[in-house]
Scaffold this active site. Sequence first.
Site, PDB file in Angstrom:
ATOM      1  N   SER A  13      -8.190  10.026  -3.711  1.00 11.48           N
ATOM      2  CA  SER A  13      -6.801  10.467  -3.593  1.00 11.48           C
ATOM      3  C   SER A  13      -6.558  11.971  -3.569  1.00 11.48           C
ATOM      4  O   SER A  13      -5.463  12.407  -3.221  1.00 11.48           O
ATOM      5  CB  SER A  13      -5.960   9.848  -4.698  1.00 11.48           C
ATOM      6  OG  SER A  13      -5.638   8.539  -4.335  1.00 11.48           O
ATOM      7  N   SER A  52      -3.799   9.181  -2.276  1.00  7.95           N
ATOM      8  CA  SER A  52      -2.432   9.034  -2.732  1.00  7.95           C
ATOM      9  C   SER A  52      -1.756  10.356  -3.082  1.00  7.95           C
ATOM     10  O   SER A  52      -0.530  10.390  -3.205  1.00  7.95           O
ATOM     11  CB  SER A  52      -2.389   8.113  -3.949  1.00  7.95           C
ATOM     12  OG  SER A  52      -3.150   8.617  -5.022  1.00  7.95           O
ATOM     13  N   LYS A  77       1.301  16.212  -8.819  1.00  3.53           N
ATOM     14  CA  LYS A  77       1.488  14.839  -8.365  1.00  3.53           C
ATOM     15  C   LYS A  77       2.391  14.164  -9.404  1.00  3.53           C
ATOM     16  O   LYS A  77       2.263  14.451 -10.606  1.00  3.53           O
ATOM     17  CB  LYS A  77       0.108  14.178  -8.319  1.00  3.53           C
ATOM     18  CG  LYS A  77       0.075  12.770  -7.805  1.00  3.53           C
ATOM     19  CD  LYS A  77      -1.379  12.275  -7.745  1.00  3.53           C
ATOM     20  CE  LYS A  77      -1.485  10.931  -7.069  1.00  3.53           C
ATOM     21  NZ  LYS A  77      -2.886  10.506  -6.889  1.00  3.53           N
TER      22      LYS A  77
HETATM   23  N1  GLN Z   1      -7.071   4.945  -1.733  1.00  2.99           N
HETATM   24  C1  GLN Z   1      -7.721   4.560  -2.936  1.00  2.99           C
HETATM   25  C2  GLN Z   1      -6.980   3.423  -3.583  1.00  2.99           C
HETATM   26  O1  GLN Z   1      -5.965   3.085  -3.112  1.00  2.99           O
HETATM   27  C3  GLN Z   1      -7.852   5.732  -3.859  1.00  2.99           C
HETATM   28  C4  GLN Z   1      -6.660   6.011  -4.679  1.00  2.99           C
HETATM   29  C5  GLN Z   1      -6.829   7.119  -5.682  1.00  2.99           C
HETATM   30  O2  GLN Z   1      -7.818   7.839  -5.678  1.00  2.99           O
HETATM   31  N2  GLN Z   1      -5.866   7.208  -6.579  1.00  2.99           N
HETATM   32  O3  GLN Z   1      -7.394   2.880  -4.547  1.00  2.99           O
END
Ligand code: GLN
EC number: 6.3.5.7
Length: 474
Positions: free
Chosen positions: A176, A152, A77
Amino acid sequence: MLLDKTIAELAKGLRNKEFTSVDLIEECYQTINQVNPKINAFITLIKKPDVLKIALQRDAQRTSSSSPLHGLPFILKDTYNTKGILTSAASHVLNGHISQYNATVYQKLLDAGAILIGKMNMDAWGHGATNENTDYKPVKNPYDTSRVAGGSSGGNAAAIAARMAVFGIGEDTGGSIRNPASWNNITGLKVTYGRVSRYGCIAYASSFDTVGPMGKTVEDCALVLETIAGKDPYDATNSPHPVPPYFEELLNISSKDTVIGLPKECFSEGLDLEIKKSTEVAAKELESLGFRIKEISMPMLTYGLAVYYLIAPSETSSNLGRYDGIRYGLGREYFTPETRRRIMVGTYALSAGYYDAYYKKAQQGRTLFIKEYEKAFTQCDVLLMPVTPHPPTRLGKAVDDPMQNLLIDVYTVTQNPVGVPSLALPCGFTATGLPIGMQLVGKMFTESLLFQVGHAYQQVTDWHKRKPNLIEAA
Ligand code: GLN
């Protein structure tokens, strides 16, 4: 395809000289060239001649004691620092940011002989669940390119599903790794807080952030975790807890002594019926393997989003303060609307007049989650839950309706405030061919147990083998 194989199969084939790392790289780049233009998973693709040079070295260096990851192509990532390579967090704020050092997780993989082929698209700074909050254009779902890949860590998941790399490293603050894993029919692990070093990973919400593996199968994730877990003096939150031989222990489980709890609050209102059905069928499959299934109740879970969406923005507003154009980055004007909303909410929740009413209240909620999970684990060993309330959304939907973006996280936001591990794995498809995932949640540092249950399930099901038609069409 060589990339259909598991890590253990690839390692064996490489050792027996049935194929080489160079062959793997050739296949990856062929797939990337054909498929990536349709799904946009990469932010940085390392130049093929450079990667081939490394692959040749790896082939020459291979011995019988090489790591199973030796010579395997992987992806990160784009939130991990990689010396000499752009690290963007998918945000224009970091345009031109070439890392000065390596994240520990990356260094450990390099030391094992694995080969980085790219840095992947994501929601900027980890903010999002659909991979549309990116300055590098959304990632499309390889199972249906009119839909999102999830986020994400969306680029990672889409690329692994589409056989562009063997495995990847994601980051999970509130879902994410798990959300994109389930929307792309792959396996992903949110580790116990502190299990893997976060040194060199761009911070989102520091008390929630975790670094974890994403791969096609549970056993692949076990092999990767073995390599990346462990004590790191550079990360003060990193745990000295010993790293078990996860892969070797995969079969060490007595199913009849393992109770799997289904929190009834996760299977009620708001859950898509096909996901509900698939998760319940998966519970039946586990029962037929000898596991004991038990319905339990965790009413606090209903407050997950409210608590998470105060603490995560608070921590991110503090963490992103450094990208002011003076200390780091190009400056605040480059933040996307989604990221700005989070900075504003967090700054508000932390401000003098509102701290007690919002931030402190949320922290009290967090303590109640910890108690709720402790209580649940007196009744069962592992929890089984859905990962997302519905299948991948159509591109644009969550952008038009930002609340929608937050609601996607309903089942994945309570584990991070508690710190417990959670393994997301494929458990079915909708009638229209969209992947469905489930998650197995355990007590702190029970990654072994989660792998064992997940692995047992993958031995009798083959959802995880169903790859996107896109590849065949290419
Ligand atoms: N969708 C969640 C957020 O936007 C989780 C994001 C993540 O785990 N980085 O905070």
